[in-house]
Design a protein around this motif. Structure first.
Motif, PDB file in Angstrom:
ATOM      1  N   ASP A 159       0.840  -1.200   0.000  1.00 36.18           N
ATOM      2  CA  ASP A 159       0.000   0.000   0.000  1.00 36.18           C
ATOM      3  C   ASP A 159       0.878   1.254   0.000  1.00 36.18           C
ATOM      4  OD1 ASP A 159      -2.019   1.843   0.221  1.00 36.18           O
ATOM      5  OD2 ASP A 159      -2.781   1.145   2.153  1.00 36.18           O
ATOM      6  N   VAL A 160       1.375   1.615  -1.191  1.00 36.78           N
ATOM      7  CA  VAL A 160       2.207   2.811  -1.347  1.00 36.78           C
ATOM      8  C   VAL A 160       1.324   3.968  -1.775  1.00 36.78           C
ATOM      9  CG1 VAL A 160       4.302   3.771  -2.354  1.00 36.78           C
ATOM     10  CG2 VAL A 160       4.041   1.286  -2.178  1.00 36.78           C
ATOM     11  N   ARG A 161       1.453   5.103  -1.106  1.00 33.94           N
ATOM     12  CA  ARG A 161       0.665   6.289  -1.427  1.00 33.94           C
ATOM     13  C   ARG A 161       1.614   7.460  -1.695  1.00 33.94           C
ATOM     14  NH1 ARG A 161      -4.556   5.669   2.637  1.00 33.94           N
ATOM     15  NH2 ARG A 161      -4.685   3.384   2.451  1.00 33.94           N
ATOM     16  N   SER A 162       1.221   8.333  -2.622  1.00 30.13           N
ATOM     17  CA  SER A 162       2.145   9.388  -3.039  1.00 30.13           C
ATOM     18  C   SER A 162       1.402  10.622  -3.514  1.00 30.13           C
ATOM     19  CB  SER A 162       3.037   8.859  -4.173  1.00 30.13           C
ATOM     20  OG  SER A 162       3.929   9.851  -4.630  1.00 30.13           O
ATOM     21  N   ILE A 163       2.022  11.776  -3.303  1.00 26.38           N
ATOM     22  CA  ILE A 163       1.530  13.032  -3.863  1.00 26.38           C
ATOM     23  C   ILE A 163       2.684  13.764  -4.528  1.00 26.38           C
ATOM     24  CG2 ILE A 163      -0.491  13.395  -2.403  1.00 26.38           C
ATOM     25  CD1 ILE A 163       1.095  15.016  -0.513  1.00 26.38           C
ATOM     26  N   ARG A 164       2.344  14.490  -5.600  1.00 28.53           N
ATOM     27  CA  ARG A 164       3.331  15.322  -6.296  1.00 28.53           C
ATOM     28  C   ARG A 164       3.308  16.702  -5.666  1.00 28.53           C
ATOM     29  NH1 ARG A 164       0.951  13.389 -12.087  1.00 28.53           N
ATOM     30  NH2 ARG A 164       2.135  11.428 -12.277  1.00 28.53           N
ATOM     31  N   TYR A 165       4.307  16.962  -4.827  1.00 27.57           N
ATOM     32  CA  TYR A 165       4.362  18.268  -4.166  1.00 27.57           C
ATOM     33  C   TYR A 165       4.742  19.369  -5.147  1.00 27.57           C
ATOM     34  CZ  TYR A 165       4.476  15.962   0.429  1.00 27.57           C
ATOM     35  OH  TYR A 165       4.180  15.224   1.549  1.00 27.57           O
ATOM     36  N   PRO A 166       4.079  20.509  -5.051  1.00 24.41           N
ATOM     37  CA  PRO A 166       4.634  21.724  -5.660  1.00 24.41           C
ATOM     38  C   PRO A 166       5.771  22.230  -4.763  1.00 24.41           C
ATOM     39  CG  PRO A 166       2.354  22.044  -4.871  1.00 24.41           C
ATOM     40  CD  PRO A 166       2.847  20.738  -4.349  1.00 24.41           C
ATOM     41  N   GLY A 167       6.254  23.437  -5.008  1.00 19.46           N
ATOM     42  CA  GLY A 167       7.254  24.016  -4.117  1.00 19.46           C
ATOM     43  C   GLY A 167       6.662  24.221  -2.729  1.00 19.46           C
ATOM     44  N   VAL A 168       7.354  23.764  -1.701  1.00 21.94           N
ATOM     45  CA  VAL A 168       6.848  23.866  -0.325  1.00 21.94           C
ATOM     46  C   VAL A 168       7.474  25.075   0.356  1.00 21.94           C
ATOM     47  CG1 VAL A 168       6.651  22.728   1.910  1.00 21.94           C
ATOM     48  CG2 VAL A 168       6.507  21.376  -0.197  1.00 21.94           C
ATOM     49  N   VAL A 169       6.627  25.950   0.885  1.00 22.31           N
ATOM     50  CA  VAL A 169       7.076  27.173   1.561  1.00 22.31           C
ATOM     51  C   VAL A 169       6.786  27.048   3.045  1.00 22.31           C
ATOM     52  CG1 VAL A 169       6.865  29.680   1.686  1.00 22.31           C
ATOM     53  CG2 VAL A 169       6.578  28.503  -0.517  1.00 22.31           C
ATOM     54  N   GLY A 170       7.846  27.113   3.874  1.00 22.89           N
ATOM     55  CA  GLY A 170       7.666  26.995   5.314  1.00 22.89           C
ATOM     56  C   GLY A 170       8.713  27.785   6.075  1.00 22.89           C
ATOM     57  N   TYR A 171       8.408  28.094   7.316  1.00 22.62           N
ATOM     58  CA  TYR A 171       9.292  28.913   8.151  1.00 22.62           C
ATOM     59  C   TYR A 171      10.170  28.077   9.071  1.00 22.62           C
ATOM     60  CZ  TYR A 171       5.719  27.846  11.645  1.00 22.62           C
ATOM     61  OH  TYR A 171       4.848  27.185  12.478  1.00 22.62           O
ATOM     62  N   GLN A 172       9.917  26.779   9.151  1.00 20.56           N
ATOM     63  CA  GLN A 172      10.576  25.960  10.169  1.00 20.56           C
ATOM     64  C   GLN A 172      12.027  25.634   9.864  1.00 20.56           C
ATOM     65  OE1 GLN A 172       7.591  25.393   8.819  1.00 20.56           O
ATOM     66  NE2 GLN A 172       6.088  24.763  10.343  1.00 20.56           N
ATOM     67  N   SER A 173      12.433  25.706   8.606  1.00 19.20           N
ATOM     68  CA  SER A 173      13.814  25.392   8.254  1.00 19.20           C
ATOM     69  C   SER A 173      14.259  26.236   7.074  1.00 19.20           C
ATOM     70  CB  SER A 173      13.959  23.898   7.922  1.00 19.20           C
ATOM     71  OG  SER A 173      13.115  23.548   6.843  1.00 19.20           O
ATOM     72  N   LEU A 174      15.563  26.241   6.844  1.00 17.85           N
ATOM     73  CA  LEU A 174      16.132  27.016   5.744  1.00 17.85           C
ATOM     74  C   LEU A 174      16.003  26.247   4.432  1.00 17.85           C
ATOM     75  CD1 LEU A 174      19.323  28.317   7.579  1.00 17.85           C
ATOM     76  CD2 LEU A 174      17.297  29.662   6.939  1.00 17.85           C
ATOM     77  N   PRO A 175      16.172  26.919   3.296  1.00 16.83           N
ATOM     78  CA  PRO A 175      16.076  26.248   1.992  1.00 16.83           C
ATOM     79  C   PRO A 175      17.008  25.044   1.907  1.00 16.83           C
ATOM     80  CG  PRO A 175      16.154  28.623   1.699  1.00 16.83           C
ATOM     81  CD  PRO A 175      16.407  28.373   3.163  1.00 16.83           C
ATOM     82  N   GLY A 176      16.553  24.015   1.144  1.00 16.96           N
ATOM     83  CA  GLY A 176      17.312  22.768   1.095  1.00 16.96           C
ATOM     84  C   GLY A 176      17.781  22.351  -0.272  1.00 16.96           C
ATOM     85  N   GLY A 177      17.890  23.283  -1.222  1.00 13.85           N
ATOM     86  CA  GLY A 177      18.452  22.942  -2.524  1.00 13.85           C
ATOM     87  C   GLY A 177      17.440  22.686  -3.608  1.00 13.85           C
ATOM     88  N   GLY A 178      16.222  23.185  -3.444  1.00 14.49           N
ATOM     89  CA  GLY A 178      15.201  23.034  -4.470  1.00 14.49           C
ATOM     90  C   GLY A 178      15.089  24.280  -5.333  1.00 14.49           C
ATOM     91  N   THR A 179      14.542  24.122  -6.531  1.00 15.75           N
ATOM     92  CA  THR A 179      14.391  25.254  -7.449  1.00 15.75           C
ATOM     93  C   THR A 179      13.389  26.280  -6.925  1.00 15.75           C
ATOM     94  OG1 THR A 179      14.962  23.837  -9.320  1.00 15.75           O
ATOM     95  CG2 THR A 179      13.758  25.873  -9.834  1.00 15.75           C
ATOM     96  N   THR A 180      12.390  25.832  -6.184  1.00 19.44           N
ATOM     97  CA  THR A 180      11.357  26.741  -5.655  1.00 19.44           C
ATOM     98  C   THR A 180      11.755  27.361  -4.317  1.00 19.44           C
ATOM     99  OG1 THR A 180      10.249  24.849  -4.630  1.00 19.44           O
ATOM    100  CG2 THR A 180       9.478  25.523  -6.825  1.00 19.44           C
ATOM    101  N   ASP A 181      12.956  27.078  -3.833  1.00 22.15           N
ATOM    102  CA  ASP A 181      13.346  27.535  -2.497  1.00 22.15           C
ATOM    103  C   ASP A 181      13.511  29.048  -2.381  1.00 22.15           C
ATOM    104  OD1 ASP A 181      13.227  25.124  -1.262  1.00 22.15           O
ATOM    105  OD2 ASP A 181      15.376  24.711  -1.320  1.00 22.15           O
TER     106      ASP A 181
END
Length: 310
Positions: A159-181
């Motif tokens: 039972d594998v489940r998956s979603i295609r994330y868009p760019g994730v914007v959050g305050y909890q951590s610094l950018p991690g090397g993504g194009t949308t960062d």
């Protein structure tokens, strides 16, 4: 229930692990990463997810019933070392899938990305079944991963489940090397009264999602009855689409003197290959997905939370 999170120290993993502990209890969640997470409270295991033996040992020792496999090298960093990115992203996924079959894991979460789309897909309102022709090794690894997830469901009943994330914007951590960062870094620069140099054009529209919506979507798809999960590759997920110019305009309402300079680099080419907006009707229909945050609400929350950290 015992939940293992790989890549728990990343942007998504940090917040998801906290949410899982709040929902299911601190002792129900085993966080893992390739390095120790400073100040982490709860059960933690050092784990290189490309090491099948180590993964098996942790799963067996904790009687793990679910795995959230977040460990991966992201899009922009991935282009710096394509072969390593392919090896890490696919080998770790194969290990999770195979160990899950061997250890009779009940459910697996595998995050995919809008990076699975390429130049052939429609730029606007990109639908679930649009053609996949990714142009980055990250996108290639995610597209392949989607099909392997479906294969393990069809072949082994996993039972594998998956979603295609868009760019994730959050305050909890610094950018991690993504194009949308850029959409994370820009808020940090604004509250620190620093000018921001944007590596995308001002009109580069990309799908994004606020971290609270992304986490809620992850929990909702994993909690949905198995019979409701109709897509076994990965579900499109939409939040809000905007350009650097539009996010800057929303920040200027809070910081009128904020300055942005545009100097597009190789990440603009990546952005050009991705959709500008996503159609997520199957997720809305199958497990009642709906985002809560638009751009203005996201900006308010980002600035408010970052100001608290100052």
């Amino acid at each position: 229930m015992k939940i293992l999170v790989t890549g728990a120290g990343g942007q998504l993993g940090t917040v998801l692990t906290t949410s899982l502990k709040e929902k299911y209890g601190k002792n129900a969640v085993i966080a893992s990463d390739i390095v120790k997470i400073d100040g982490y409270e709860g059960i933690f295991e050092l784990l290189d997810a490309t090491d099948e033996a180590s993964l098996t040992k942790i799963v067996a020792a904790h009687n793990v019933t679910e795995i959230y496999h977040l460990a991966a090298i992201l899009s922009a960093n991935g282009e710096k070392n394509p072969i390593q990115t392919w090896d890490v992203n696919l080998k770790s996924l194969f290990n999770v899938l195979q160990v899950s079959v061997n250890q009779k894991i009940e459910k697996v979460f595998f995050p995919s990305s809008i990076a699975v789309y390429g130049p052939t897909a429609p730029k606007i309102d990109t639908k679930q079944d649009a053609y996949l022709d990714p142009t980055t090794v990250y996108g290639i690894s995610k597209a392949a991963g989607e099909h392997w997830a479906q294969y393990y469901f069809l072949r082994y009943g996993l039972d594998v489940r998956s979603i295609r994330y868009p760019g994730v914007v959050g305050y909890q951590s610094l950018p991690g090397g993504g194009t949308t960062d850029y959409a994370v870094d820009i808020y940090h620069k604004a509250i620190n009264n620093e000018d921001f140099t944007c590596y995308l054009r001002e009109d580069a529209c990309l799908p994004m999602i606020y971290i609270e919506d992304a986490i809620r979507a992850t929990l909702e798809i994993m909690e949905a009855p198995k019979s409701q999960i109709k897509v076994r590759t990965s579900y499109n997920l939409a939040g809000v689409s905007f350009t650097p110019k539009e996010i800057t305009a929303s920040i200027l309402k809070w910081y009128p003197d904020f300055k942005v300079v545009y100097t597009p680099d190789f990440r603009q080419n990546i952005a050009d290959s991705w959709p500008a907006s996503i159609n997520d009707n199957p997720a809305r229909k199958d497990w009642n997905w709906k985002p809560n945050y638009d751009l203005e609400a996201m900006t308010k929350e980002m600035i408010t939370q970052l100001q608290k950290q100052e």
